[in-house]
Design an enzyme around this catalytic site. Sequence first.
Site, PDB file in Angstrom:
ATOM      1  N   ARG A  45       1.113  -1.276   0.051  1.00  0.00           N
ATOM      2  CA  ARG A  45       0.058   0.189  -0.124  1.00  0.00           C
ATOM      3  C   ARG A  45       0.709   1.165  -0.098  1.00  0.00           C
ATOM      4  NH1 ARG A  45      -4.402  -2.093  -0.720  1.00  0.00           N
ATOM      5  NH2 ARG A  45      -5.310  -3.581   0.573  1.00  0.00           N
TER       6      ARG A  45
ATOM      7  N   CYS B  99      -1.261  -0.480  16.075  1.00  0.00           N
ATOM      8  CA  CYS B  99      -1.711  -1.882  16.858  1.00  0.00           C
ATOM      9  C   CYS B  99      -1.493  -1.425  18.410  1.00  0.00           C
ATOM     10  CB  CYS B  99      -0.458  -2.758  16.439  1.00  0.00           C
ATOM     11  SG  CYS B  99       0.884  -2.618  17.021  1.00  0.00           S
TER      12      CYS B  99
ATOM     13  N   GLU C   7     -11.008  -5.567  16.232  1.00  0.00           N
ATOM     14  CA  GLU C   7     -10.067  -4.298  16.247  1.00  0.00           C
ATOM     15  C   GLU C   7     -10.578  -3.441  15.301  1.00  0.00           C
ATOM     16  OE1 GLU C   7      -5.968  -5.420  14.988  1.00  0.00           O
ATOM     17  OE2 GLU C   7      -5.440  -3.521  16.211  1.00  0.00           O
TER      18      GLU C   7
END
Lengths: 496, 496, 496, 496
Positions: free
Chosen positions: D176, D280, D382
């Site tokens: 990406r 994260c 998440e």
Amino acid sequence: MTTIGHLINGETRCDAERTQAVFNPSTGAADKQVALASKATVEEAIAAAQAAFPAWRATPPLKRARIMFRFKELLEANSETICRLIGEEHGKIAHDAAGELQRGIENVEYACGVPELLKGEHSRDVGPGIDSWSEFQPLGVVAGITPFNFPVMVPLWMYPMAIACGNTFVLKPSERDPSSTLFIARLLEEAGLPKGVLNVVNGDKTAVDCLLTDSRIKAVSFVGSTPIAEYIYSTANANGKRCQALGGAKNHAIVMPDADMDNAVNQLLGAAFGSSGERCMALSVAVAVGDAAADALVSKMQAAMASLKVGAFSDSSNDFGPLITAAHRDKVVGYINSAEADGAEVVVDGRHPEVEGHAEGFFVGGTLIDRVTPEMVSYKEEIFGPVLQVVRVKTMEEAMQLINDHEYGNGTCIFTRDGEAARYFSDHIEVGMVGINVPLPVPVAYHSFGGWKRSLFGDLHAYGPDAVRFYTKRKTITQRWPSAGVREGVQFAFPS
Amino acid sequence: MTTIGHLINGETRCDAERTQAVFNPSTGAADKQVALASKATVEEAIAAAQAAFPAWRATPPLKRARIMFRFKELLEANSETICRLIGEEHGKIAHDAAGELQRGIENVEYACGVPELLKGEHSRDVGPGIDSWSEFQPLGVVAGITPFNFPVMVPLWMYPMAIACGNTFVLKPSERDPSSTLFIARLLEEAGLPKGVLNVVNGDKTAVDCLLTDSRIKAVSFVGSTPIAEYIYSTANANGKRCQALGGAKNHAIVMPDADMDNAVNQLLGAAFGSSGERCMALSVAVAVGDAAADALVSKMQAAMASLKVGAFSDSSNDFGPLITAAHRDKVVGYINSAEADGAEVVVDGRHPEVEGHAEGFFVGGTLIDRVTPEMVSYKEEIFGPVLQVVRVKTMEEAMQLINDHEYGNGTCIFTRDGEAARYFSDHIEVGMVGINVPLPVPVAYHSFGGWKRSLFGDLHAYGPDAVRFYTKRKTITQRWPSAGVREGVQFAFPS
Amino acid sequence: MTTIGHLINGETRCDAERTQAVFNPSTGAADKQVALASKATVEEAIAAAQAAFPAWRATPPLKRARIMFRFKELLEANSETICRLIGEEHGKIAHDAAGELQRGIENVEYACGVPELLKGEHSRDVGPGIDSWSEFQPLGVVAGITPFNFPVMVPLWMYPMAIACGNTFVLKPSERDPSSTLFIARLLEEAGLPKGVLNVVNGDKTAVDCLLTDSRIKAVSFVGSTPIAEYIYSTANANGKRCQALGGAKNHAIVMPDADMDNAVNQLLGAAFGSSGERCMALSVAVAVGDAAADALVSKMQAAMASLKVGAFSDSSNDFGPLITAAHRDKVVGYINSAEADGAEVVVDGRHPEVEGHAEGFFVGGTLIDRVTPEMVSYKEEIFGPVLQVVRVKTMEEAMQLINDHEYGNGTCIFTRDGEAARYFSDHIEVGMVGINVPLPVPVAYHSFGGWKRSLFGDLHAYGPDAVRFYTKRKTITQRWPSAGVREGVQFAFPS
Amino acid sequence: MTTIGHLINGETRCDAERTQAVFNPSTGAADKQVALASKATVEEAIAAAQAAFPAWRATPPLKRARIMFRFKELLEANSETICRLIGEEHGKIAHDAAGELQRGIENVEYACGVPELLKGEHSRDVGPGIDSWSEFQPLGVVAGITPFNFPVMVPLWMYPMAIACGNTFVLKPSERDPSSTLFIARLLEEAGLPKGVLNVVNGDKTAVDCLLTDSRIKAVSFVGSTPIAEYIYSTANANGKRCQALGGAKNHAIVMPDADMDNAVNQLLGAAFGSSGERCMALSVAVAVGDAAADALVSKMQAAMASLKVGAFSDSSNDFGPLITAAHRDKVVGYINSAEADGAEVVVDGRHPEVEGHAEGFFVGGTLIDRVTPEMVSYKEEIFGPVLQVVRVKTMEEAMQLINDHEYGNGTCIFTRDGEAARYFSDHIEVGMVGINVPLPVPVAYHSFGGWKRSLFGDLHAYGPDAVRFYTKRKTITQRWPSAGVREGVQFAFPS
């Protein structure tokens, strides 16, 4: 005439009451002088260091380390200037000065890892719900007193780690060759070190005694000769300071009959004569085991020395340069004379070297003396010149006994191919730094440097992991958080 | 009358020229005497230790450790006898003696792990094909000089680790209560220690000075008062020995307004009066922040002290016992008198305790003194008796300044519930052992014990990891195996 | 007939639905049987371990260690019984069983040091006023699955450290010789271990698969053959468990021309034939460099093997005993046959040993096979019997290539006197445990055990320092105590 | 259109068969494309890394470290370019990108200390005359697979230490935002890294699977989502590789009633919304203890969020930027919708942010959702967006239970002033990285990063000390030099 001053609280200062000449040992000329600090000047430096301490101590180790990263870059970028300054005042040839600088930089590199090195030990549940851990906190203001023979490297053994640990520093370098020392101190400020964290005072016994007795100085690191080291150590201790004082040496290499003799000779050439033997790790005694080994060693050494070239620092084709002063040259020559008078055989005689165009330089050529025996003065004392002495023994045990009986225990080496001999030697020899086929067993910067016996006074070695311990004090914290509402019984017995 | 002798080369010896009475402080009677070693006797002990060294050094660490495993078993099996011997000569109540013994055993347990603790650092390829590693080798013969207040524990701080590291040992215990010390030394021999590895000499300054000056002694560990510690440290250093010397203390607890006051009082009772305050970690000063905290502390303390029981060691219901000598009792009473004369308020007065059936014992009862101020002699000096002094301050900063200004820096503690206060305190206080709601922050055996300022002379702390460093010297070996047939170039520059 | 059961929650249990015979390999008789646990029984053991975990985790490491101290004493006190139980079911001679036990005890001794080993890393001021430290917390319930060849030692590699770290344990020992394993587990309970902390279930694949899939098991340690190790590793990982699985070996010794050949032969005798070669560290291949070395090795070996004595465990004059089962004996004989068929030379043939009075025992005598080549099946696979194969090569490089190309990489050794050869070998050989003149380079208990390549699956080695990491998980805490009243700015960038 | 290629053996390569668009998430435009490596291309990279390994392994650690020193300088000198590249493809605001880069550089700094970190353990006399030591040798070729959210930092967690340890590396970054990753890899070559030591291949599952199955790859480090992490871990293990795979998270902060609420709110703003929550370690759940705390938290948070500014990376006054893709934006909005549908209260709604001039950007504004409960999908999964959810509980125990019951165990935090609460929390919470008043408790580079439960698969954590262990394998050497002429007895028993 240039006057070399001090660096105090970020400013170049010149305490001009007393000065001393600084010589170029390759020419014998004294083109510069160095200011000798008065007690008041040293106290200003100490005061600056003390004022800088609280903020520096509170700076996280990672931020302190980052200044060392930048310092390394600047040392590398300025290597040519640094080596020239060393050469002019010490006489070291450029390739040798570059080696010194590189070894110094390695200590800066090691100090870059200080966040890792400062880690304390943490124990959960030393008792029920009780934790305990240790912290290694900086001492405060610490001092370094350094010798002429490594004006860049030895200071870099000391202050990068001391400072990275959170201390502030006062350095008193050798007054014989102070320019390179001062130059790199300024580079550290350029790297971002706050003012007052590192201060440099040039001087003599006045300055030293001030550092040894001022109660604001918490620790002293010293490198020099043994008598001075002993004085420094006892005086510092008597004044409540932590101290490590490194002194003299007489480093022996045992040459075993099975050694690769050509390799040994090549190694010994550099180890004995490099930097004119003015190194505390110089190999000054070769102990040959058996006459066959001795004869081979002496003859091959003699042959190899034919191409040894002594001369001025400015010519990179020279192998080594002059001695530091005229007086020291005379002392070295005196030792050669004394060995000869005692019956030893001067195989290669460097007492009268011809160095074209440098008649006034303080030169002694490479000298090889055979059949030296332990009772000779030239064997007992440190010569600190380009002189290799050969002692002949019959057995390895005899060679080791010789080394173990000597006053000094800095470095030593064995040349052999035999694993057992190497292991026995390294286990039993009473010397702090041991080489196996390595003639200059100077530990790398991530190990620590230190001799035994009268070569080092103190518990902890220089640089490497020991330096972290030397420049910090252990604090142990024991913590318990009582739960609210719980009343705990009185306990009179000693807790177990 | 029993004469307590020495343990030299595995034999009990009695040097009878000079002796000194050993008292039972609970009764005031002197039923035993201790031999005071002559210089010749001490030298015999040193000679025995030196003779035992080579074989002991060559014994693998794991085998050395196994003797410590067995020693631990014997200490546990003989705990009743050991506690009785401590009680008879020191006066400590059985539960307290058991605590002392247990703390001592923890050091033996830690020494059982010596194979792990002696590991050196190994680096492959410090240069191409060159390896380097460090070894921590034993020093040789080392000595310990220990105080009366922990006749079992403090010796066990020293010799188990010293011996496990491969050294041999000469111990000079306190001449006031030598029996328990001697008894456990014999247990170590029973555990399999070869003769001469541990020797015990009883004595006075004659013995001490012999240990400090004999060149065969390589290191000295000392625990006692600060003036003697300083003497020991400077004398040992001047004689070329490594030394760590632990001295006096004045341990403060800060009581914050948010502290759980009942918990603090309970903790302080044991920490101030346990073992009659004859501990270098005894908490002798409570610094209350704010008058509200001070008033609450004093009144709750006064109430709690009503049930404090002082008496003979033989009655386990007592909280603490007599002081070590009549002279020391008088000195402690003198400090209370002086505080009173200086204007402090004696809230609970222990100067005239009634201990039925022990009229001649050296007793002082628990004493609480409020409104003590920093200029009083009783504040400045170590009392070493069952006396808790309260100083009142307005702020935490003021409390910390008081502690940081004191000559000693052994232990300290804060009572609070606040994480920030605890962290700020532990970071900035100039004391080596810090408790957070832990009034006696004695590090466990696997951490190290040591004060700052004039509470400890030396770089390394006692027991724990530091003891391994203290009882060994670092040797760094650099090794290279040249390939056959390869000739290596001469290198004159310093290796980089 | 005796049925050997399980130890669950402190009670001896017998799950009698399925059993399997346990043989005395010296006689060939099956006097006992072992219960094979059902899934329900294993789950009971897991449940017991899980119930015991919270209290055990909260027990301070020092208290946990003290049970290991006591365990060591009991293992020593019961050594005769333990060695007899090993002998009866495994066949190992008493002196060899004593060696196994001793090596096991060393792991208990190492676990006694767990307070030191569990220390985390503490950093003050990772940022301004921010501290960070790591703790190594126990995993919970962990399992061990152990092989027949060391019924005492391999379990002691695992559970003492796992338990000392605060875990609880379920052990599935080999069903071939479970008695000694069970016996020592009970000794640990006698030493004071709370019920449920250690549980032993005997069983087969049913038990193993239950341990591998039950979510309450957090980690599995395994020692056995490579195919099973691989299965264990992948299954445990797929079920979210940490795993270390040790597999097979083919350990080579290089015999260099300069080796002391008599010494090498003496060393190889024990390393090849001790314990009938049923050791994962057995030296099964000697690689002789040069025909001269090979000829000397083979002839001296042949001569030395004349006095090798194979026989029943009960006669201590025997050098080694029977193989574990009749089937395994046949497999070993098959490898000898195959080598012979492949063209190797059976110099000493142990296929038909005479062991008087033990005609039914599973014996194979010491066997020496020369001129083995790498493509032979008997070279490629692990024989696990008293068979030493000799491979002849021309150069040291060729010998090293052979070792590096082999599937296994457990242990290896070189016999030489040359420091350079030893260093080159140890640096470049692709094997986890390397001996220099040490034929069984099993690391001592304070180092870690582990092979490379397909000899070990997992990141961390067995026992020693790695075991502490394997049996704990790292927790990192970062702490900051904001000062009251201070408002801190919003920070959106990633903290730097 | 620019095509972003690979870096293989020091050359920029473009495998053009397949490509994928690379978007600027602030504008929604796809101005570049990235080459997706074929299996053959990945194999070329592996081959280059393998070819480079022997020489790199033989380079002394100090020389390897020096390249990292230079790499740090180049990263700093090029920071503006790096941050711009991150911004263009990831959308991160410059101040946030600078934070990412800084954290990455810290890992390079740590790798500079690799000579210290690689030290093995050396033991003299593990038996009589026998020494043993461990070395940590490199694995060979290792691979890293990294996520889009930290295109610079996460690669720098991996390859600097892997390479400093002597390995060679193949990196597969996120497809990406590959440009910054590739750019800094080239800087490392500029710093002096030999060709082939670091290779970068862009790609998708084809590339990943090649890395996971090729036998030349010895280890794989991964950071990404939990399902992929699990796949990576089991596939790598099944192919005989060492693996550490970091997955998802759901990080909770407990807000205690005694917390400094303004401070907590300020901290939470950055921790929840910084980098749009695409971290994260993002704090996505605030667990308020008691309704009073909850009400205060929500109202103050709501007020503070009024000034939160979302927008394009190019405007440094923005607090955070767009999400990575349109699809991901829709997913985040979906979670908000789902929470609302499940009955939670959307207090601040970021679903329709207005970002002037960037209508096509992938923006979601800061969102605050109150009264979330554990059974809601938006709580369980998440979100990875700028969404803070508030859960209300009655007690600290309830809050901790919530955290311990969650699938993930990456990071967590408590806001309190109470020492006891902090200690209880940090001891018992089942999460790998714990903050006390630190909302993003990312360990510094000299500690290690790792979650528990399903947030990390593997034994060893990322970066810091654990990385040294992950990227090396332990070799233990046991050495003995037999004395000539000494014949040693045969030993059949296992050595003890």
